[in-house]
Design a protein around this motif. Structure first.
Motif, PDB file in Angstrom:
ATOM      1  N   ARG A  93       0.825  -1.217   0.000  1.00 29.71           N
ATOM      2  CA  ARG A  93       0.000   0.000   0.000  1.00 29.71           C
ATOM      3  C   ARG A  93       0.857   1.265   0.000  1.00 29.71           C
ATOM      4  O   ARG A  93       0.441   2.289  -0.500  1.00 29.71           O
ATOM      5  N   ALA A  94       2.028   1.187   0.596  1.00 30.74           N
ATOM      6  CA  ALA A  94       2.895   2.373   0.669  1.00 30.74           C
ATOM      7  C   ALA A  94       3.717   2.568  -0.598  1.00 30.74           C
ATOM      8  O   ALA A  94       4.110   3.696  -0.905  1.00 30.74           O
ATOM      9  N   ALA A  95       3.971   1.510  -1.365  1.00 35.54           N
ATOM     10  CA  ALA A  95       4.848   1.583  -2.534  1.00 35.54           C
ATOM     11  C   ALA A  95       4.362   2.566  -3.604  1.00 35.54           C
ATOM     12  O   ALA A  95       5.175   3.337  -4.126  1.00 35.54           O
ATOM     13  N   PRO A  96       3.081   2.586  -3.973  1.00 39.16           N
ATOM     14  CA  PRO A  96       2.671   3.552  -5.011  1.00 39.16           C
ATOM     15  C   PRO A  96       2.893   5.006  -4.608  1.00 39.16           C
ATOM     16  O   PRO A  96       3.347   5.818  -5.422  1.00 39.16           O
ATOM     17  N   ALA A  97       2.599   5.353  -3.364  1.00 38.74           N
ATOM     18  CA  ALA A  97       2.812   6.727  -2.906  1.00 38.74           C
ATOM     19  C   ALA A  97       4.297   7.064  -2.894  1.00 38.74           C
ATOM     20  O   ALA A  97       4.701   8.163  -3.298  1.00 38.74           O
ATOM     21  N   LEU A  98       5.127   6.133  -2.453  1.00 42.75           N
ATOM     22  CA  LEU A  98       6.577   6.346  -2.440  1.00 42.75           C
ATOM     23  C   LEU A  98       7.116   6.489  -3.855  1.00 42.75           C
ATOM     24  O   LEU A  98       7.953   7.358  -4.128  1.00 42.75           O
ATOM     25  N   ALA A  99       6.634   5.656  -4.769  1.00 42.26           N
ATOM     26  CA  ALA A  99       7.072   5.737  -6.163  1.00 42.26           C
ATOM     27  C   ALA A  99       6.670   7.074  -6.781  1.00 42.26           C
ATOM     28  O   ALA A  99       7.462   7.700  -7.490  1.00 42.26           O
ATOM     29  N   LEU A 100       5.471   7.542  -6.495  1.00 46.08           N
ATOM     30  CA  LEU A 100       5.016   8.820  -7.029  1.00 46.08           C
ATOM     31  C   LEU A 100       5.845   9.982  -6.483  1.00 46.08           C
ATOM     32  O   LEU A 100       6.264  10.862  -7.236  1.00 46.08           O
ATOM     33  N   CYS A 101       6.130   9.972  -5.183  1.00 46.67           N
ATOM     34  CA  CYS A 101       6.953  11.035  -4.582  1.00 46.67           C
ATOM     35  C   CYS A 101       8.355  11.035  -5.168  1.00 46.67           C
ATOM     36  O   CYS A 101       8.920  12.098  -5.463  1.00 46.67           O
TER      37      CYS A 101
END
Length: 120
Positions: A93-101
């Motif tokens: 769940r955290a990976a997409p937000a981290l990838a976008l940032c």
């Protein structure tokens, strides 16, 4: 797999642009300690092979790399807090937000100012 790819990508970009490691804090600790010793100690060697690196620049690098290490600790703390709230599939769940940032931090200067704004 996504987090490993992001970690490798971010590490390469930061080593090339800022001469610091983002994913491996051991390298930052060793380089920071060596730089700090060569500035504060009685060493006659050039600072990390840079003959023209002045004391102020070296202290800036020590402060910068120390800030990187503190940000890494803060990120680990945030992940642990997120893991307490969302116990199942936390990294997924955290990976997409981290990838976008990560992508935005690297691509945004290029989108705003073109290739001239991107310094390597």
């Amino acid at each position: 797999v996504v987090l490993a790819a992001i970690g490798g990508y971010v590490d390469v970009i930061c080593v090339i642009r800022y001469s610091t490691f983002v994913a491996t804090m051991t390298g930052n600790l060793v380089i920071t300690g060596q730089t700090f010793y060569e500035v504060i100690g009685q060493s006659r060697r050039p600072i990390l092979g840079h003959v023209d690196l002045h004391r102020e620049e070296a202290l800036y690098l020590v402060a910068f790399r120390s800030a990187i290490m503190l940000c890494n600790c803060f990120g680990a703390f945030c992940y642990c807090c997120f893991e307490r709230r969302v116990a199942e599939h936390t990294a997924r769940r955290a990976a997409p937000a981290l990838a976008l940032c990560t992508l935005l931090a690297d691509v945004l200067p290029w989108l705003i100012g073109g290739w001239a704004a991107v310094e390597c």
